[in-house]
Design a protein around this motif. Structure first.
Motif, PDB file in Angstrom:
ATOM      1  N   LEU A  13      -6.932   3.863   0.788  1.00 63.32           N
ATOM      2  CA  LEU A  13      -5.410   3.971   0.821  1.00 63.32           C
ATOM      3  C   LEU A  13      -5.326   2.063   0.831  1.00 63.32           C
ATOM      4  O   LEU A  13      -6.248   1.675   2.091  1.00 63.32           O
ATOM      5  CB  LEU A  13      -4.768   3.984   1.395  1.00 63.32           C
ATOM      6  CG  LEU A  13      -4.107   5.516   1.743  1.00 63.32           C
ATOM      7  CD1 LEU A  13      -3.934   6.232   3.029  1.00 63.32           C
ATOM      8  CD2 LEU A  13      -3.613   5.859   0.597  1.00 63.32           C
ATOM      9  N   THR A  14      -5.037   1.402  -0.249  1.00 58.50           N
ATOM     10  CA  THR A  14      -5.308  -0.074  -0.483  1.00 58.50           C
ATOM     11  C   THR A  14      -4.032  -0.358  -0.889  1.00 58.50           C
ATOM     12  O   THR A  14      -3.628   0.084  -1.883  1.00 58.50           O
ATOM     13  CB  THR A  14      -6.399  -0.516  -1.017  1.00 58.50           C
ATOM     14  OG1 THR A  14      -7.912   0.279  -1.233  1.00 58.50           O
ATOM     15  CG2 THR A  14      -6.467  -1.711  -1.472  1.00 58.50           C
ATOM     16  N   PRO A  15      -3.565  -1.741  -0.149  1.00 60.39           N
ATOM     17  CA  PRO A  15      -1.927  -2.374  -1.033  1.00 60.39           C
ATOM     18  C   PRO A  15      -2.226  -2.740  -2.190  1.00 60.39           C
ATOM     19  O   PRO A  15      -3.313  -3.580  -2.068  1.00 60.39           O
ATOM     20  CB  PRO A  15      -2.058  -2.514   1.139  1.00 60.39           C
ATOM     21  CG  PRO A  15      -3.690  -3.855   1.424  1.00 60.39           C
ATOM     22  CD  PRO A  15      -4.131  -2.501   0.965  1.00 60.39           C
ATOM     23  N   LYS A  16      -0.707  -3.191  -2.148  1.00 59.56           N
ATOM     24  CA  LYS A  16      -0.825  -4.199  -3.378  1.00 59.56           C
ATOM     25  C   LYS A  16      -0.138  -5.117  -3.111  1.00 59.56           C
ATOM     26  O   LYS A  16       1.519  -4.229  -2.427  1.00 59.56           O
ATOM     27  CB  LYS A  16      -0.678  -2.772  -4.862  1.00 59.56           C
ATOM     28  CG  LYS A  16      -1.742  -2.314  -5.462  1.00 59.56           C
ATOM     29  CD  LYS A  16      -0.871  -1.632  -5.933  1.00 59.56           C
ATOM     30  CE  LYS A  16      -0.711  -1.902  -7.139  1.00 59.56           C
ATOM     31  NZ  LYS A  16      -0.096  -1.474  -8.918  1.00 59.56           N
ATOM     32  N   PRO A  17       0.030  -6.304  -3.626  1.00 60.36           N
ATOM     33  CA  PRO A  17      -1.167  -7.304  -4.163  1.00 60.36           C
ATOM     34  C   PRO A  17      -2.466  -7.219  -2.549  1.00 60.36           C
ATOM     35  O   PRO A  17      -1.783  -6.519  -1.213  1.00 60.36           O
ATOM     36  CB  PRO A  17      -0.435  -8.436  -4.114  1.00 60.36           C
ATOM     37  CG  PRO A  17       0.813  -8.304  -2.724  1.00 60.36           C
ATOM     38  CD  PRO A  17       1.259  -7.603  -2.710  1.00 60.36           C
ATOM     39  N   LEU A  33     -10.171   3.438  -4.874  1.00 63.53           N
ATOM     40  CA  LEU A  33      -8.496   2.435  -4.683  1.00 63.53           C
ATOM     41  C   LEU A  33      -7.851   3.188  -4.405  1.00 63.53           C
ATOM     42  O   LEU A  33      -7.399   4.195  -5.968  1.00 63.53           O
ATOM     43  CB  LEU A  33      -8.950   1.109  -4.948  1.00 63.53           C
ATOM     44  CG  LEU A  33      -9.663   0.143  -4.737  1.00 63.53           C
ATOM     45  CD1 LEU A  33      -9.169  -1.277  -5.856  1.00 63.53           C
ATOM     46  CD2 LEU A  33      -9.809  -0.123  -3.473  1.00 63.53           C
ATOM     47  N   VAL A  34      -6.784   3.625  -3.233  1.00 61.63           N
ATOM     48  CA  VAL A  34      -5.892   4.229  -3.648  1.00 61.63           C
ATOM     49  C   VAL A  34      -4.679   3.694  -3.373  1.00 61.63           C
ATOM     50  O   VAL A  34      -4.509   3.319  -2.106  1.00 61.63           O
ATOM     51  CB  VAL A  34      -5.523   5.682  -2.773  1.00 61.63           C
ATOM     52  CG1 VAL A  34      -4.175   6.494  -3.036  1.00 61.63           C
ATOM     53  CG2 VAL A  34      -6.899   6.803  -3.114  1.00 61.63           C
ATOM     54  N   PRO A  35      -4.302   2.814  -4.911  1.00 58.82           N
ATOM     55  CA  PRO A  35      -3.168   2.260  -4.343  1.00 58.82           C
ATOM     56  C   PRO A  35      -2.311   2.320  -3.573  1.00 58.82           C
ATOM     57  O   PRO A  35      -1.665   3.531  -4.328  1.00 58.82           O
ATOM     58  CB  PRO A  35      -3.818   1.559  -5.537  1.00 58.82           C
ATOM     59  CG  PRO A  35      -3.966   1.709  -6.706  1.00 58.82           C
ATOM     60  CD  PRO A  35      -4.519   2.975  -6.267  1.00 58.82           C
ATOM     61  N   TYR A  36      -1.154   1.720  -2.807  1.00 55.97           N
ATOM     62  CA  TYR A  36       0.750   1.618  -2.229  1.00 55.97           C
ATOM     63  C   TYR A  36       0.851   0.369  -2.111  1.00 55.97           C
ATOM     64  O   TYR A  36      -0.145  -0.780  -2.081  1.00 55.97           O
ATOM     65  CB  TYR A  36       0.129   2.963  -1.246  1.00 55.97           C
ATOM     66  CG  TYR A  36      -0.148   1.480   0.216  1.00 55.97           C
ATOM     67  CD1 TYR A  36       0.769   0.931   0.539  1.00 55.97           C
ATOM     68  CD2 TYR A  36      -1.285   2.142   0.430  1.00 55.97           C
ATOM     69  CE1 TYR A  36      -0.088  -0.103   1.559  1.00 55.97           C
ATOM     70  CE2 TYR A  36      -1.993   1.481   1.135  1.00 55.97           C
ATOM     71  CZ  TYR A  36      -1.099   0.413   2.404  1.00 55.97           C
ATOM     72  OH  TYR A  36      -1.826  -0.747   3.124  1.00 55.97           O
ATOM     73  N   GLN A  37       2.154   0.658  -2.952  1.00 51.93           N
ATOM     74  CA  GLN A  37       2.815  -0.108  -2.758  1.00 51.93           C
ATOM     75  C   GLN A  37       3.605  -1.097  -1.329  1.00 51.93           C
ATOM     76  O   GLN A  37       3.805  -1.010  -1.369  1.00 51.93           O
ATOM     77  CB  GLN A  37       4.192  -1.227  -4.443  1.00 51.93           C
ATOM     78  CG  GLN A  37       4.397  -2.053  -4.543  1.00 51.93           C
ATOM     79  CD  GLN A  37       3.916  -2.853  -4.969  1.00 51.93           C
ATOM     80  OE1 GLN A  37       3.133  -2.771  -6.078  1.00 51.93           O
ATOM     81  NE2 GLN A  37       3.641  -3.974  -4.937  1.00 51.93           N
ATOM     82  N   LEU A  38       3.042  -3.198  -1.443  1.00 56.65           N
ATOM     83  CA  LEU A  38       4.096  -3.400   0.045  1.00 56.65           C
ATOM     84  C   LEU A  38       5.342  -3.886  -0.889  1.00 56.65           C
ATOM     85  O   LEU A  38       5.548  -3.813  -1.813  1.00 56.65           O
ATOM     86  CB  LEU A  38       2.770  -4.628   0.393  1.00 56.65           C
ATOM     87  CG  LEU A  38       1.779  -3.718   1.058  1.00 56.65           C
ATOM     88  CD1 LEU A  38       0.924  -5.445   1.540  1.00 56.65           C
ATOM     89  CD2 LEU A  38       1.432  -3.553   2.439  1.00 56.65           C
TER      90      LEU A  38
END
Length: 88
Positions: A13-17, A33-38
């Protein structure tokens, strides 16, 4: 971390940005990468619903085994207080 059992690729799990070098580093190690939005409007905070959506999206593509946490956040510079970090 990237050598999980079986054929399922490890996910993180990786934040964007996120730091601009992180995607390249994870690609080199075989971690997806498993993105999630901040949430910028709330001071670059983590939205738990976003994390759950990211996990649901990852199902069938990889096995998330880690979450990337950077405090203070890079590139946002947002620092999270101790009570915020402990909040579930």
């Amino acid at each position: 971390m990237s050598s999980g059992e079986g054929e399922t690729q490890t996910g993180m799990l990786t934040p964007k940005p996120c730091p601009h070098t992180l995607p390249m580093l994870m690609d080199e190690t075989g971690v997806r990468l498993v993105p999630y939005q901040l949430t910028e409007e709330r001071g670059w905070t983590v939205d738990v619903d976003q994390l759950h959506r990211a996990l649901e999206t990852a199902r069938g593509r990889c096995a998330p085994r880690a979450i990337y946490i950077c405090n203070p956040g890079n590139p946002t510079g947002k620092g999270h207080t101790e009570p915020r970090r402990k909040k579930r």
